[in-house]
Design a protein around this motif. Structure first.
Motif, short mmCIF file in Angstrom:
data_model
loop_
_atom_site.label_atom_id
_atom_site.label_comp_id
_atom_site.label_asym_id
_atom_site.label_seq_id
_atom_site.Cartn_x
_atom_site.Cartn_y
_atom_site.Cartn_z
N LEU A 1 0.83 -1.20 0.00
CA LEU A 1 0.00 0.00 0.00
C LEU A 1 0.87 1.26 0.00
O LEU A 1 0.57 2.23 -0.71
CB LEU A 1 -0.93 -0.01 1.21
N ALA A 2 1.96 1.23 0.76
CA ALA A 2 2.87 2.38 0.78
C ALA A 2 3.51 2.58 -0.59
O ALA A 2 3.63 3.72 -1.08
CB ALA A 2 3.95 2.16 1.85
N ILE A 3 3.91 1.49 -1.24
CA ILE A 3 4.49 1.58 -2.58
C ILE A 3 3.46 2.11 -3.57
O ILE A 3 3.76 2.96 -4.42
CB ILE A 3 5.01 0.20 -3.03
N ALA A 4 2.22 1.64 -3.44
CA ALA A 4 1.16 2.07 -4.35
C ALA A 4 0.87 3.56 -4.18
O ALA A 4 0.61 4.27 -5.16
CB ALA A 4 -0.11 1.26 -4.09
N ARG A 5 0.92 4.05 -2.96
CA ARG A 5 0.67 5.47 -2.73
C ARG A 5 1.80 6.33 -3.29
O ARG A 5 1.55 7.43 -3.81
CB ARG A 5 0.47 5.72 -1.24
N GLU A 6 3.03 5.83 -3.23
CA GLU A 6 4.14 6.55 -3.87
C GLU A 6 3.93 6.60 -5.38
O GLU A 6 4.17 7.62 -6.02
CB GLU A 6 5.47 5.85 -3.55
N TRP A 7 3.48 5.47 -5.95
CA TRP A 7 3.18 5.42 -7.39
C TRP A 7 2.10 6.43 -7.74
O TRP A 7 2.20 7.14 -8.74
CB TRP A 7 2.76 4.00 -7.75
N ALA A 8 1.06 6.52 -6.91
CA ALA A 8 -0.03 7.47 -7.16
C ALA A 8 0.47 8.91 -7.03
O ALA A 8 0.10 9.77 -7.84
CB ALA A 8 -1.18 7.21 -6.20
N ASP A 9 1.31 9.17 -6.04
CA ASP A 9 1.82 10.53 -5.83
C ASP A 9 2.64 11.00 -7.03
O ASP A 9 2.64 12.19 -7.37
CB ASP A 9 2.67 10.60 -4.56
N GLU A 10 3.35 10.08 -7.67
CA GLU A 10 4.15 10.44 -8.84
C GLU A 10 3.28 10.94 -9.99
O GLU A 10 3.75 11.65 -10.87
CB GLU A 10 4.98 9.24 -9.30
N ARG A 11 2.01 10.56 -9.97
CA ARG A 11 1.08 11.00 -11.00
C ARG A 11 0.36 12.29 -10.62
O ARG A 11 -0.48 12.78 -11.36
CB ARG A 11 0.06 9.89 -11.29
N ARG A 12 0.70 12.81 -9.45
CA ARG A 12 0.17 14.10 -8.99
C ARG A 12 -1.35 14.12 -9.02
O ARG A 12 -1.98 15.04 -9.55
CB ARG A 12 0.74 15.24 -9.83
N VAL A 13 -1.92 13.06 -8.48
CA VAL A 13 -3.38 13.00 -8.38
C VAL A 13 -3.75 12.85 -6.91
O VAL A 13 -3.06 12.19 -6.14
CB VAL A 13 -3.95 11.82 -9.19
N ALA A 14 -4.82 13.50 -6.54
CA ALA A 14 -5.26 13.47 -5.14
C ALA A 14 -6.32 12.40 -4.95
O ALA A 14 -7.37 12.65 -4.36
CB ALA A 14 -5.80 14.84 -4.75
N PHE A 15 -6.04 11.21 -5.46
CA PHE A 15 -6.99 10.12 -5.35
C PHE A 15 -6.52 9.13 -4.29
O PHE A 15 -5.34 9.07 -3.94
CB PHE A 15 -7.14 9.38 -6.68
N ASP A 16 -7.45 8.34 -3.82
CA ASP A 16 -7.10 7.27 -2.90
C ASP A 16 -6.64 6.06 -3.71
O ASP A 16 -6.79 6.01 -4.93
CB ASP A 16 -8.31 6.91 -2.04
N VAL A 17 -6.06 5.09 -3.03
CA VAL A 17 -5.59 3.86 -3.68
C VAL A 17 -6.26 2.67 -3.02
O VAL A 17 -6.31 2.57 -1.79
CB VAL A 17 -4.06 3.73 -3.56
N THR A 18 -6.78 1.78 -3.86
CA THR A 18 -7.36 0.53 -3.37
C THR A 18 -6.50 -0.62 -3.84
O THR A 18 -6.07 -0.65 -5.00
CB THR A 18 -8.80 0.35 -3.90
N LEU A 19 -6.23 -1.57 -2.95
CA LEU A 19 -5.41 -2.74 -3.28
C LEU A 19 -6.27 -3.99 -3.39
O LEU A 19 -7.18 -4.21 -2.59
CB LEU A 19 -4.35 -2.98 -2.20
N PHE A 20 -5.94 -4.80 -4.40
CA PHE A 20 -6.56 -6.12 -4.54
C PHE A 20 -5.43 -7.14 -4.56
O PHE A 20 -4.50 -7.03 -5.36
CB PHE A 20 -7.38 -6.20 -5.82
N GLU A 21 -5.51 -8.12 -3.70
CA GLU A 21 -4.42 -9.08 -3.54
C GLU A 21 -4.66 -10.32 -4.39
O GLU A 21 -5.79 -10.80 -4.52
CB GLU A 21 -4.30 -9.47 -2.07
N PHE A 22 -3.58 -10.84 -5.00
CA PHE A 22 -3.64 -12.13 -5.69
C PHE A 22 -2.33 -12.86 -5.43
O PHE A 22 -1.46 -12.36 -4.70
CB PHE A 22 -3.92 -11.95 -7.19
N ASP A 23 -2.17 -14.05 -5.98
CA ASP A 23 -1.05 -14.92 -5.61
C ASP A 23 0.31 -14.26 -5.78
O ASP A 23 1.20 -14.44 -4.94
CB ASP A 23 -1.09 -16.21 -6.43
N LEU A 24 0.50 -13.52 -6.88
CA LEU A 24 1.82 -12.99 -7.21
C LEU A 24 2.04 -11.56 -6.74
O LEU A 24 3.12 -11.02 -6.93
CB LEU A 24 2.05 -13.07 -8.72
#
Length: 246
Positions: A8-31
């Motif tokens: 989730l922390a990595i995903a939020r960094e990815w979102a911040d790089e896009r300069r968007v003020a959106f939330d991030v939702t995670l979906f988990e799978f095997d890999l």
């Protein structure tokens, strides 16, 4: 191994790089984890229904083992998880330079052009009459059908050599050379594409061996579809089919 909190922390960094003020939702799978950008839910208004809050935004996959981030198009997370698994399973199948060309052409692991192949077979039923399509040839058409594959030129860059076109193509299909080859070598083949050199027909036999039927001679491209794809993209000399070293 990457935990959900770390992902989730990595995903939020990815979102911040896009300069968007959106939330991030995670979906988990095997890999790993699929990260989706989600807009804040707007207040209900009259009028037509609004699209889902995550529609149209890119996705990301965070690999469970390495934490590596890869960006994906706006597809359902289940589809992305499936394609990511196919992509991982296909690692090492093609050399990096060839895989790059394939992906630029529109190929991806699990690609399925069955509908286009079926339509092509019906459309050119008269031209293909009497030629049996072995399973390995159909599998090649389903996976690579419709792709335009540039060849590396002397500069080492794609596009400097002869382009290959995998059926179904925009043009027609010529089968005279395929029929002549089958009779001369007692080895039935089926059209899988053509090449700008000549131009030539590309055909495959029941064992998956691929041949280039040029007006000047017949050539052996590769012992299987994948090897032939590598040869067609990288270029280089080919053995004459008359050598029968196949």
């Amino acid at each position: 191994m990457i935990s959900r909190d770390e992902a989730l922390a990595i995903a939020r960094e990815w979102a911040d790089e896009r300069r968007v003020a959106f939330d991030v939702t995670l979906f988990e799978f095997d890999l790993g984890y699929v990260a989706c950008l989600v807009e804040p839910v707007a207040a209900a208004t009259d009028g037509p229904p609004l699209p889902p809050p995550a529609t149209g935004y890119p996705r990301a996959v965070i690999d469970r083992e390495s934490g590596e981030v890869s960006q994906w198009p706006s597809l359902p997370w289940q589809t992305i998880a499936e394609r990511y698994a196919q992509r991982r399973a296909a690692e090492g199948r093609f050399p990096p330079d060839v895989r790059h060309v394939l992906e630029q052409a529109g190929w991806f692991p699990g690609r399925d052009a069955s509908a286009a192949v079926d339509h092509w077979m019906v459309r050119f039923a008269d031209e293909l009459a009497g030629l049996e399509c072995p399973p390995v040839a159909r599998a090649a058409l389903v996976e690579f059908g419709g792709l335009r594959l540039p060849q590396f030129g002397r500069s080492g860059r794609p596009g400097g050599g002869f382009m290959s076109f995998i059926h179904p193509t925009r043009g027609g299909v010529v089968t005279d050379a395929a029929r002549d080859f089958a009779e001369e070598f007692d080895n039935p083949v089926y059209p899988i594409g053509n090449n700008e050199d000549g131009p030539s027909e590309l055909v495959a036999d029941a064992q998956g061996r691929v041949f280039m039927l040029h007006w000047a001679d017949y050539f052996f491209v590769g012992p299987d579809i994948d090897s032939a794809i590598v040869k067609l993209i990288r270029g280089g000399p080919m053995a004459e089919a008359s050598d029968r070293d196949w």
